[in-house]
Every structure is written in structure tokens, then in C-alpha cells.
Design a protein around this motif. Structure first.
Motif, PDB file in Angstrom:
ATOM      1  N   VAL A  21       0.869  -1.173   0.000  1.00 10.49           N
ATOM      2  CA  VAL A  21       0.000   0.000   0.000  1.00 10.49           C
ATOM      3  C   VAL A  21       0.903   1.219   0.000  1.00 10.49           C
ATOM      4  O   VAL A  21       1.806   1.331   0.837  1.00 10.49           O
ATOM      5  N   TYR A  22       0.686   2.028  -1.014  1.00 13.05           N
ATOM      6  CA  TYR A  22       1.531   3.213  -1.100  1.00 13.05           C
ATOM      7  C   TYR A  22       0.772   4.399  -0.521  1.00 13.05           C
ATOM      8  O   TYR A  22      -0.387   4.613  -0.839  1.00 13.05           O
ATOM      9  N   SER A  23       1.443   5.120   0.239  1.00 14.00           N
ATOM     10  CA  SER A  23       0.825   6.312   0.794  1.00 14.00           C
ATOM     11  C   SER A  23       1.674   7.509   0.392  1.00 14.00           C
ATOM     12  O   SER A  23       2.886   7.508   0.584  1.00 14.00           O
ATOM     13  N   VAL A  24       1.046   8.423  -0.287  1.00 12.17           N
ATOM     14  CA  VAL A  24       1.800   9.590  -0.749  1.00 12.17           C
ATOM     15  C   VAL A  24       1.293  10.811  -0.027  1.00 12.17           C
ATOM     16  O   VAL A  24       0.112  11.114  -0.059  1.00 12.17           O
ATOM     17  N   SER A  25       2.170  11.453   0.597  1.00  8.99           N
ATOM     18  CA  SER A  25       1.788  12.662   1.303  1.00  8.99           C
ATOM     19  C   SER A  25       2.276  13.859   0.506  1.00  8.99           C
ATOM     20  O   SER A  25       3.439  13.945   0.127  1.00  8.99           O
ATOM     21  N   LEU A  26       1.349  14.717   0.184  1.00  6.67           N
ATOM     22  CA  LEU A  26       1.713  15.841  -0.675  1.00  6.67           C
ATOM     23  C   LEU A  26       1.381  17.173  -0.042  1.00  6.67           C
ATOM     24  O   LEU A  26       0.354  17.325   0.594  1.00  6.67           O
ATOM     25  N   ASP A  27       2.262  18.049  -0.293  1.00  6.49           N
ATOM     26  CA  ASP A  27       1.939  19.432   0.049  1.00  6.49           C
ATOM     27  C   ASP A  27       1.070  19.930  -1.110  1.00  6.49           C
ATOM     28  O   ASP A  27       1.493  19.935  -2.262  1.00  6.49           O
ATOM     29  N   LYS A  28      -0.156  20.287  -0.839  1.00 12.15           N
ATOM     30  CA  LYS A  28      -1.113  20.638  -1.896  1.00 12.15           C
ATOM     31  C   LYS A  28      -0.575  21.739  -2.825  1.00 12.15           C
ATOM     32  O   LYS A  28      -0.632  21.641  -4.037  1.00 12.15           O
ATOM     33  N   ALA A  29      -0.002  22.745  -2.227  1.00 16.52           N
ATOM     34  CA  ALA A  29       0.498  23.868  -3.011  1.00 16.52           C
ATOM     35  C   ALA A  29       1.630  23.424  -3.938  1.00 16.52           C
ATOM     36  O   ALA A  29       1.706  23.839  -5.094  1.00 16.52           O
ATOM     37  N   GLU A  30       2.469  22.530  -3.450  1.00 18.97           N
ATOM     38  CA  GLU A  30       3.605  22.059  -4.240  1.00 18.97           C
ATOM     39  C   GLU A  30       3.124  21.295  -5.474  1.00 18.97           C
ATOM     40  O   GLU A  30       3.618  21.482  -6.568  1.00 18.97           O
ATOM     41  N   ALA A  31       2.105  20.417  -5.258  1.00 20.69           N
ATOM     42  CA  ALA A  31       1.594  19.609  -6.368  1.00 20.69           C
ATOM     43  C   ALA A  31       0.926  20.470  -7.438  1.00 20.69           C
ATOM     44  O   ALA A  31       0.831  20.097  -8.581  1.00 20.69           O
ATOM     45  N   LEU A  32       0.452  21.624  -7.035  1.00 24.47           N
ATOM     46  CA  LEU A  32      -0.227  22.489  -7.996  1.00 24.47           C
ATOM     47  C   LEU A  32       0.742  23.328  -8.820  1.00 24.47           C
ATOM     48  O   LEU A  32       0.382  23.880  -9.842  1.00 24.47           O
ATOM     49  N   THR A  33       1.969  23.418  -8.379  1.00 26.29           N
ATOM     50  CA  THR A  33       2.893  24.305  -9.082  1.00 26.29           C
ATOM     51  C   THR A  33       4.033  23.597  -9.808  1.00 26.29           C
ATOM     52  O   THR A  33       4.556  24.117 -10.776  1.00 26.29           O
ATOM     53  N   LYS A  34       4.452  22.437  -9.296  1.00 25.96           N
ATOM     54  CA  LYS A  34       5.570  21.764  -9.989  1.00 25.96           C
ATOM     55  C   LYS A  34       5.386  20.245  -9.959  1.00 25.96           C
ATOM     56  O   LYS A  34       4.647  19.717  -9.108  1.00 25.96           O
ATOM     57  N   PRO A  35       6.050  19.534 -10.877  1.00 24.86           N
ATOM     58  CA  PRO A  35       5.877  18.084 -10.927  1.00 24.86           C
ATOM     59  C   PRO A  35       6.392  17.403  -9.667  1.00 24.86           C
ATOM     60  O   PRO A  35       7.381  17.834  -9.087  1.00 24.86           O
ATOM     61  N   VAL A  36       5.700  16.326  -9.289  1.00 22.72           N
ATOM     62  CA  VAL A  36       6.150  15.515  -8.160  1.00 22.72           C
ATOM     63  C   VAL A  36       6.509  14.146  -8.714  1.00 22.72           C
ATOM     64  O   VAL A  36       5.708  13.514  -9.388  1.00 22.72           O
ATOM     65  N   VAL A  37       7.750  13.715  -8.497  1.00 25.66           N
ATOM     66  CA  VAL A  37       8.201  12.437  -9.038  1.00 25.66           C
ATOM     67  C   VAL A  37       7.942  11.344  -8.009  1.00 25.66           C
ATOM     68  O   VAL A  37       8.297  11.472  -6.837  1.00 25.66           O
ATOM     69  N   LEU A  38       7.283  10.261  -8.456  1.00 25.94           N
ATOM     70  CA  LEU A  38       6.999   9.139  -7.561  1.00 25.94           C
ATOM     71  C   LEU A  38       8.070   8.075  -7.755  1.00 25.94           C
ATOM     72  O   LEU A  38       8.414   7.733  -8.885  1.00 25.94           O
ATOM     73  N   LYS A  39       8.586   7.567  -6.652  1.00 32.02           N
ATOM     74  CA  LYS A  39       9.643   6.568  -6.729  1.00 32.02           C
ATOM     75  C   LYS A  39       9.179   5.250  -6.128  1.00 32.02           C
ATOM     76  O   LYS A  39       8.336   5.222  -5.233  1.00 32.02           O
ATOM     77  N   ARG A  40       9.778   4.171  -6.634  1.00 31.53           N
ATOM     78  CA  ARG A  40       9.503   2.850  -6.084  1.00 31.53           C
ATOM     79  C   ARG A  40      10.842   2.125  -6.016  1.00 31.53           C
ATOM     80  O   ARG A  40      11.531   2.019  -7.047  1.00 31.53           O
ATOM     81  N   ALA A  41      11.199   1.688  -4.890  1.00 33.76           N
ATOM     82  CA  ALA A  41      12.497   1.039  -4.658  1.00 33.76           C
ATOM     83  C   ALA A  41      13.627   1.910  -5.182  1.00 33.76           C
ATOM     84  O   ALA A  41      14.560   1.430  -5.829  1.00 33.76           O
ATOM     85  N   GLY A  42      13.492   3.182  -4.980  1.00 26.33           N
ATOM     86  CA  GLY A  42      14.546   4.114  -5.365  1.00 26.33           C
ATOM     87  C   GLY A  42      14.539   4.522  -6.824  1.00 26.33           C
ATOM     88  O   GLY A  42      15.309   5.376  -7.245  1.00 26.33           O
ATOM     89  N   ARG A  43      13.627   3.889  -7.634  1.00 28.37           N
ATOM     90  CA  ARG A  43      13.579   4.231  -9.057  1.00 28.37           C
ATOM     91  C   ARG A  43      12.388   5.120  -9.363  1.00 28.37           C
ATOM     92  O   ARG A  43      11.292   4.909  -8.836  1.00 28.37           O
ATOM     93  N   GLN A  44      12.607   6.072 -10.230  1.00 31.04           N
ATOM     94  CA  GLN A  44      11.506   6.955 -10.617  1.00 31.04           C
ATOM     95  C   GLN A  44      10.529   6.176 -11.493  1.00 31.04           C
ATOM     96  O   GLN A  44      10.933   5.582 -12.490  1.00 31.04           O
ATOM     97  N   VAL A  45       9.267   6.131 -11.102  1.00 27.91           N
ATOM     98  CA  VAL A  45       8.290   5.346 -11.867  1.00 27.91           C
ATOM     99  C   VAL A  45       7.171   6.199 -12.470  1.00 27.91           C
ATOM    100  O   VAL A  45       6.523   5.802 -13.425  1.00 27.91           O
ATOM    101  N   ALA A  46       6.917   7.345 -11.932  1.00 33.25           N
ATOM    102  CA  ALA A  46       5.835   8.182 -12.453  1.00 33.25           C
ATOM    103  C   ALA A  46       6.037   9.624 -12.004  1.00 33.25           C
ATOM    104  O   ALA A  46       6.867   9.892 -11.133  1.00 33.25           O
TER     105      ALA A  46
END
Lengths: 149, 125
Positions: free
Chosen positions: A11-36
Motif C-alpha cells: 500500500v503506497y501512501s503519498v503525502s503531498l503538500d497541496k500547493a507544491e503539487a499544484l505548481t511543480k511536478p512531483v516524481v513518484l519513486k519505487r524502490a529508489g527508481r523513478q516510476v511516475a
């Protein structure tokens, strides 16, 4: 022997700063690799529009296929004309001839009259209309062009 | 009409040309055509042959100003220039953005150039 691989249910839980997500890309990682990447919706809309503009249109691809087919037909008709040329030089020298399916179908001293006739007889099809001359007509385009720096 | 200063440097003579497959009203494209007395034949952009689904005709040999040889297919198109229509004009396609109006087409018009004033007139007698 076949191996059965199982992936652990995570189960992945992503905690985001709302303002940050609205202004710049957020890179999601899995096992240290960028996946999305999570991008602001305005940026995504721009990307969708760019992709639409740059994707080769199906209509244009179909047209290119059609054109390639016409070129094949023309090459065939031209090869037939080259074979017939010695005889045509005897019978139709300096006249315009129409070649369709490898056969002479009409001729005229005036190319436009010939085109009109074969067009009304055969419709809008690819057909070789060329002049029977001993020497090949060569065209010159003598205008060099400067490229502005 | 004034010489075109945006497309050509030094400025030169450019007119709008509507190009159609022979005896078909549509599709058509309007693009800028440079008057070129150095060209034996009129040259259209290659992309137009796909856009207008122009069927190729016999290939011809072409020579550029540097005598470089190339073989190119010819096409038959109707050209509308300044309200006048020329039917079934034999043209060549080449990889370029604008149209070159060669002497085959220019011979249908009376063209007067005023290089000093950078103006020209082009009428069909």
C-alpha cells in the motif's frame, strides 16, 4: 521448471503538500527508481495539446500510402512507355500520349485537350501523359537563394 | 504591388497562388509564390502533393544553379493567380516551403518591375 513470481501487496501512501503539487511536478519513486510523475493539471493539458499536434495524423499517413501507390503505378506506366518509345517515335513523334495499364489509350498535339479527353473517359485516375520526343526534356532552375543568418 | 521584404532578402516579387488538383475545386491550398524568371518550370512544395493527393506524372530531369542534377516527378495542377486561373499546369515538386512561379507560368502575364521603388505590376492581357 516454471517459476511463479508473486508480488507483495504494498500500500503506497503519498503525502503531498497541496500547493507544491499544484505548481511543480512531483516524481513518484519505487524502490529508489523513478516510476511516475504527478504534474499540475495545466501542465498536463499543455502536454496533451502538444502530443495531439505532433502525433502523425492518420489521415496524412493514409494519404502518404495512397501517394506511394500512385508512384508505383506511374513507374509501371513509365517503364511501359520506355519500351514503346521506339515505335511511338515513328508514329507519334512530338505528340502527347496517354498510357494506361501499359497501353497507349489516346494522343494529341495539345496536352490540355488530351488531358480533358482522358479525364472524361477514365475519370480521376493515375495515368502517364507525356510527350514523345527523341531527347529527354531537361529543366533548369537557376536561382540560388541566400539564407538569411 | 510592393516587393515582399519578409520572405525575400533582397526584397522580391511574391504573389498569392491558390493551387488545386486539375479540374477539382477542392481540396486547395493558398501559398506564396515567388516570381522566378530563372526557372524553366513551376515548382511546388512536396508537402502539397500529399495534402492535395496529387497523382504523379512522368519524371523529369532538373538542374539547379550549380548544375546539380535531380530527377523529380511532375504533377498537373490548376493555379489561380491574382484572380486568373491557369488550367492543367505541369509542375515539379521539391522540398521547399514556397512556390516558385517559373517562366512557363510567367509567360501568361505582363509583368512590370520597378526595382528602385520596389513595386511591380502583374496582369493578364
Amino acid at each position: 521448471m516454471a517459476k511463479i513470481l508473486k508480488e507483495s501487496r504494498a500500500v503506497y501512501s503519498v503525502s503531498l503538500d497541496k500547493a507544491e503539487a499544484l505548481t511543480k511536478p512531483v516524481v513518484l519513486k519505487r524502490a529508489g527508481r523513478q516510476v511516475a510523475a504527478l504534474v499540475p493539471i495545466a501542465e498536463y493539458a499543455q502536454f496533451v495539446s502538444w502530443r495531439k499536434q505532433h502525433r502523425p495524423s492518420r489521415k496524412r499517413a493514409t494519404k502518404a500510402t495512397w501517394l506511394a501507390k500512385q508512384e508505383r503505378i506511374m513507374n509501371r506506366e513509365f517503364a511501359a512507355f520506355e519500351q514503346m518509345k521506339p515505335a511511338l517515335l515513328q508514329s507519334h513523334k512530338d505528340k502527347w500520349v496517354a498510357i494506361h495499364n501499359g497501353e497507349l489509350v489516346d494522343s494529341d498535339a495539345d496536352d490540355k485537350l488530351l488531358l480533358e479527353r482522358v479525364d472524361s473517359k477514365f475519370g480521376d485516375i493515375t495515368m502517364l501523359v507525356t510527350r514523345v520526343t527523341e531527347t529527354e526534356r531537361v529543366y533548369h532552375v537557376n536561382s540560388p537563394k541566400l539564407v538569411r543568418q | 504591388m510592393k516587393y515582399n521584404t519578409r520572405l525575400l532578402h533582397p526584397p522580391g516579387t511574391v504573389v498569392n497562388v491558390t493551387i488545386r488538383p486539375t479540374r477539382r475545386a477542392n481540396p486547395h491550398r493558398t501559398l506564396q509564390g515567388e516570381l522566378d524568371t530563372g526557372a524553366d518550370i513551376t515548382i511546388i512544395p512536396e508537402s502539397i502533393t500529399i495534402d492535395l493527393e496529387l497523382a504523379p506524372n512522368e519524371p523529369v530531369l532538373m538542374y539547379g544553379y550549380d548544375e546539380e542534377e535531380s530527377e523529380r516527378a511532375t504533377y498537373r495542377v490548376d493555379l489561380e493567380i491574382l484572380g486568373y486561373t491557369l488550367r492543367a499546369v505541369r509542375v515539379v515538386a521539391a522540398p521547399r516551403a514556397t512556390l516558385l512561379l517559373g517562366r512557363d507560368v510567367l509567360a501568361h502575364f505582363i509583368i512590370t518591375l520597378d526595382g528602385k521603388a520596389q513595386t511591380f505590376e502583374m496582369v493578364d492581357p
